[in-house]
Write a protein that holds these residues in place. Structure first.
Motif, PDB file in Angstrom:
ATOM      1  N   ASP A 127      74.121  16.087  42.859  1.00  0.00           N
ATOM      2  CA  ASP A 127      73.328  16.424  44.050  1.00  0.00           C
ATOM      3  C   ASP A 127      72.531  17.713  43.825  1.00  0.00           C
ATOM      4  N   LEU A 128      73.187  18.677  43.190  1.00  0.00           N
ATOM      5  CA  LEU A 128      72.504  19.947  42.926  1.00  0.00           C
ATOM      6  C   LEU A 128      71.320  19.735  41.987  1.00  0.00           C
ATOM      7  N   LYS A 129      71.540  18.923  40.939  1.00  0.00           N
ATOM      8  CA  LYS A 129      70.447  18.633  40.005  1.00  0.00           C
ATOM      9  C   LYS A 129      69.244  18.071  40.753  1.00  0.00           C
ATOM     10  N   ASN A 130      69.487  17.068  41.569  1.00  0.00           N
ATOM     11  CA  ASN A 130      68.372  16.437  42.302  1.00  0.00           C
ATOM     12  C   ASN A 130      67.661  17.440  43.203  1.00  0.00           C
ATOM     13  N   ARG A 131      68.448  18.270  43.839  1.00  0.00           N
ATOM     14  CA  ARG A 131      67.871  19.263  44.757  1.00  0.00           C
ATOM     15  C   ARG A 131      66.980  20.256  43.997  1.00  0.00           C
ATOM     16  N   LEU A 132      67.448  20.706  42.833  1.00  0.00           N
ATOM     17  CA  LEU A 132      66.675  21.702  42.068  1.00  0.00           C
ATOM     18  C   LEU A 132      65.414  21.089  41.456  1.00  0.00           C
ATOM     19  N   ILE A 133      65.536  19.841  41.003  1.00  0.00           N
ATOM     20  CA  ILE A 133      64.358  19.150  40.458  1.00  0.00           C
ATOM     21  C   ILE A 133      63.260  19.117  41.507  1.00  0.00           C
ATOM     22  N   GLU A 134      63.661  18.796  42.750  1.00  0.00           N
ATOM     23  CA  GLU A 134      62.692  18.674  43.836  1.00  0.00           C
ATOM     24  C   GLU A 134      62.161  20.044  44.272  1.00  0.00           C
ATOM     25  N   GLU A 135      63.086  20.970  44.461  1.00  0.00           N
ATOM     26  CA  GLU A 135      62.725  22.281  44.996  1.00  0.00           C
ATOM     27  C   GLU A 135      61.774  23.039  44.060  1.00  0.00           C
ATOM     28  N   TYR A 136      62.032  22.953  42.753  1.00  0.00           N
ATOM     29  CA  TYR A 136      61.222  23.741  41.815  1.00  0.00           C
ATOM     30  C   TYR A 136      60.230  22.891  41.026  1.00  0.00           C
ATOM     31  N   ASP A 137      60.279  21.594  41.270  1.00  0.00           N
ATOM     32  CA  ASP A 137      59.426  20.672  40.507  1.00  0.00           C
ATOM     33  C   ASP A 137      59.611  20.874  38.997  1.00  0.00           C
ATOM     34  N   VAL A 138      60.864  20.959  38.582  1.00  0.00           N
ATOM     35  CA  VAL A 138      61.193  21.146  37.160  1.00  0.00           C
ATOM     36  C   VAL A 138      62.067  19.971  36.712  1.00  0.00           C
ATOM     37  N   GLN A 139      61.430  19.032  36.023  1.00  0.00           N
ATOM     38  CA  GLN A 139      62.092  17.795  35.622  1.00  0.00           C
ATOM     39  C   GLN A 139      63.238  18.049  34.632  1.00  0.00           C
TER      40      GLN A 139
ATOM     41  N   PHE B 278      65.749  19.811  34.605  1.00  0.00           N
ATOM     42  CA  PHE B 278      67.135  19.874  35.083  1.00  0.00           C
ATOM     43  C   PHE B 278      67.895  18.582  34.788  1.00  0.00           C
ATOM     44  N   SER B 279      67.184  17.466  34.809  1.00  0.00           N
ATOM     45  CA  SER B 279      67.854  16.173  34.616  1.00  0.00           C
ATOM     46  C   SER B 279      68.386  16.032  33.197  1.00  0.00           C
ATOM     47  N   ASN B 280      67.783  16.760  32.294  1.00  0.00           N
ATOM     48  CA  ASN B 280      68.072  16.666  30.855  1.00  0.00           C
ATOM     49  C   ASN B 280      69.129  17.665  30.388  1.00  0.00           C
ATOM     50  N   CYS B 281      69.697  18.402  31.320  1.00  0.00           N
ATOM     51  CA  CYS B 281      70.618  19.486  30.960  1.00  0.00           C
ATOM     52  C   CYS B 281      72.069  19.065  31.030  1.00  0.00           C
ATOM     53  N   LEU B 282      72.869  19.717  30.218  1.00  0.00           N
ATOM     54  CA  LEU B 282      74.304  19.691  30.461  1.00  0.00           C
ATOM     55  C   LEU B 282      74.601  20.775  31.493  1.00  0.00           C
ATOM     56  N   VAL B 283      75.798  20.697  32.047  1.00  0.00           N
ATOM     57  CA  VAL B 283      76.178  21.667  33.056  1.00  0.00           C
ATOM     58  C   VAL B 283      77.558  22.204  32.720  1.00  0.00           C
ATOM     59  N   ALA B 284      77.731  23.487  32.949  1.00  0.00           N
ATOM     60  CA  ALA B 284      79.064  24.078  32.811  1.00  0.00           C
ATOM     61  C   ALA B 284      79.478  24.666  34.151  1.00  0.00           C
ATOM     62  N   ILE B 285      80.746  24.494  34.491  1.00  0.00           N
ATOM     63  CA  ILE B 285      81.313  25.189  35.647  1.00  0.00           C
ATOM     64  C   ILE B 285      82.322  26.185  35.093  1.00  0.00           C
ATOM     65  N   ASN B 286      82.111  27.451  35.420  1.00  0.00           N
ATOM     66  CA  ASN B 286      82.989  28.531  34.929  1.00  0.00           C
ATOM     67  C   ASN B 286      83.169  28.459  33.410  1.00  0.00           C
ATOM     68  N   GLU B 287      82.045  28.289  32.724  1.00  0.00           N
ATOM     69  CA  GLU B 287      81.997  28.337  31.254  1.00  0.00           C
ATOM     70  C   GLU B 287      82.674  27.169  30.547  1.00  0.00           C
ATOM     71  N   GLU B 288      82.900  26.074  31.284  1.00  0.00           N
ATOM     72  CA  GLU B 288      83.412  24.850  30.650  1.00  0.00           C
ATOM     73  C   GLU B 288      82.462  23.706  30.994  1.00  0.00           C
ATOM     74  N   TYR B 289      82.139  22.890  29.986  1.00  0.00           N
ATOM     75  CA  TYR B 289      81.258  21.758  30.253  1.00  0.00           C
ATOM     76  C   TYR B 289      81.838  20.884  31.352  1.00  0.00           C
ATOM     77  N   ALA B 290      80.967  20.419  32.257  1.00  0.00           N
ATOM     78  CA  ALA B 290      81.404  19.602  33.391  1.00  0.00           C
ATOM     79  C   ALA B 290      80.511  18.365  33.479  1.00  0.00           C
ATOM     80  N   GLY B 291      80.957  17.389  34.250  1.00  0.00           N
ATOM     81  CA  GLY B 291      80.200  16.143  34.388  1.00  0.00           C
ATOM     82  C   GLY B 291      79.394  16.110  35.675  1.00  0.00           C
TER      83      GLY B 291
END
Lengths: 77, 155, 155, 77
Positions: D30-42, D44-57
Motif C-alpha cells: 500500500d505504501l509503495k502504491n501511495r508513494l508512486i502516485e504522490e511523487y510520480d516516481v515509478q 518505487f515499484s522496482n525496489c526492495l524494502v527493508a523494515i528495521n534494516e532487514e529485507y521485508a516482503g
C-alpha cells in the motif's frame, strides 16, 4: 669447464651446492647417470635440468662455459 | 620496482598490488600464500625456502607473459620470499588486474598453479620430529605436461 | 577493528588482510574493486557511492556468515568505501583465508557476487556528458533468487 | 510515526532522504502504491524494502516506531 648447480634435497645429499666438470661437452642423460653413480643419489633421475637458466631435455648437450642446474620437484607457493 | 622477483625480506603486499593498478582495470585479485601450522595431523614449526633465484625470476615472468596472452589487458606482479619463514608469514603474493572481475580470479588462480609446476623454488618443512624437502617424496612428478593440476593442494 | 564495514576514507588493504591471517590458513585470496576509466566506449570521470550504512554492514556480515558455513575454517573481512571515488581508487576490499587455496578463490568470488546482489550500496557514474545511478536502468532486477549471477560484469 | 528512508535515485527523484508517515501501521504494498502516485516516481515499484534494516516482503506491515527503507537495485562492488 661446465658448472653444475645443486639445490634443496640434492644439495644436502651431495653435500655441495656447486660442482665443476672438466669437460668440453656432456649430454644431460650421461651426466645424470654419472652423478647417480658417483654420489649414490637416486634423486638425480627424478630431476628436471636447466642449461643456462632454461629447461632442457635429457638429450641436450651442455658445453664448456654453460651452467647446468638440477631442479628437484619444485614446491614453491 | 621489479614485477617478478624473489626476496629474502618480508613481502610488502601493498607494493605488489601497486604494480598492477591501472585506469583500465576494475578488478584486482590477489593470492597470498601463508605458512600454515597444521597439515593433517602434522604440526609445522617453520619453513625454509630455497630457490634458483635468477631462473625462478625468469619463470615467474614467463607466467606473467602466459597470463597476458590468455587474458589480454591484464597486469601481473608476483613476489616470492625465500629463507626461513615462521607460521603465518607470507611466502608468496600474486596480484593480477583486469578490466572485469572474472578474468582476475581465473588468472591469479592460474598463476599459483603454474608456480607450483615450473618455478624452481623448494620448501623444506620443519616438524617437531623431523624435516623434509617437499616435492622430494613425489615419484615421477611430471611438471611439464601442459595443464596445471588443480587438485594439488600442497599449499 | 570491524571485519565488515563501510568507510568514507581510503581503504588500507593491509588492514583488511590482517584480519583474516590465521595459523590454520595457508591461503588468502583478496578481491579489490577499483574505479575503471573506460567501460565500453564511455569514459568515467569519477564515481559516487551511497549506502544504507547500518544495513549494508549487516548484509556484509551476512555474507561472511554464509562463507563460513560453506567453507568451514575460513575467515572473512570486507570493507567498502563510499563517497566520491576517482579513477583507480579502491572501492571494495574482500579478504578470505582458508586452509587450502581452492576454497579461498571460490569464497572471495562468492563474496563479490553476493555484494552485487544483496548489499544496499549504490554507485553513480559521472561521465563527461551525464550521470546515472547504476542499477536503476535494469528492469525487474531480481536480487533474491538464491544464486549469485556469475555472468554479471558490472564491476 | 513511521520513518521512511530513501537512497540513490529515489532520494534524488523525491528530493528528500527521509519521509515521516503519521500512521500506526501500513502494509508495504500500500505504501509503495501511495508513494508512486504522490511523487510520480515509478521506481518505487522496482525496489526492495527493508523494515528495521532487514529485507521485508510486499505483504509485511510496518508499525509506528519502525523504519522502512526503499532499496533500489544495488550496484556496490
Amino acid at each position: 669447464m661446465i658448472k653444475v648447480l645443486l639445490f634443496a634435497t640434492l644439495q644436502e645429499k651431495v653435500g655441495a651446492s656447486e660442482l665443476s666438470l672438466e669437460e668440453n661437452a656432456i649430454k644431460i642423460s650421461d651426466l645424470k647417470n654419472r652423478l647417480i653413480e658417483e654420489y649414490d643419489v637416486q634423486e638425480f633421475s627424478n630431476c628436471l635440468v636447466a642449461i643456462n637458466e632454461e629447461y632442457a631435455g635429457d638429450n641436450d648437450i651442455a658445453e664448456s662455459g654453460d651452467t647446468i642446474a638440477f631442479i628437484p620437484p619444485v614446491s614453491g607457493g | 620496482m621489479k614485477e617478478f622477483k624473489i626476496v629474502k625480506e618480508p613481502i610488502e603486499i601493498q607494493h605488489v598490488i601497486d604494480q598492477v593498478v591501472d585506469p583500465n582495470c576494475g578488478a584486482i585479485s590477489t593470492f597470498i600464500g601463508t605458512v600454515r601450522e597444521m597439515t593433517k595431523e602434522k604440526k609445522t614449526l617453520y619453513l625454509e625456502y630455497d630457490a634458483y633465484v635468477p631462473m625462478a625470476e625468469k619463470e615467474l615472468k614467463r607466467i606473467g607473459d602466459e597470463i597476458k596472452e590468455k587474458w589480454p589487458d591484464s597486469k601481473v606482479a608476483i613476489t616470492h620470499r625465500i629463507g626461513r619463514l615462521e607460521i603465518t608469514d607470507v611466502a608468496v603474493v600474486i596480484a593480477v588486474s583486469t578490466p572485469h572481475r572474472a578474468a582476475a580470479f581465473e588468472a591469479s588462480r592460474y598463476a599459483i598453479e603454474r608456480i607450483k609446476e615450473i618455478v624452481p623454488i623448494w620448501k623444506k618443512e620443519h616438524w617437531e620430529n623431523g624435516e623434509m624437502w617437499i616435492g622430494d617424496q613425489l615419484e615421477q612428478h611430471s611438471y611439464r605436461d601442459g595443464k596445471p593440476k588443480m587438485e594439488d593442494e600442497n599449499d
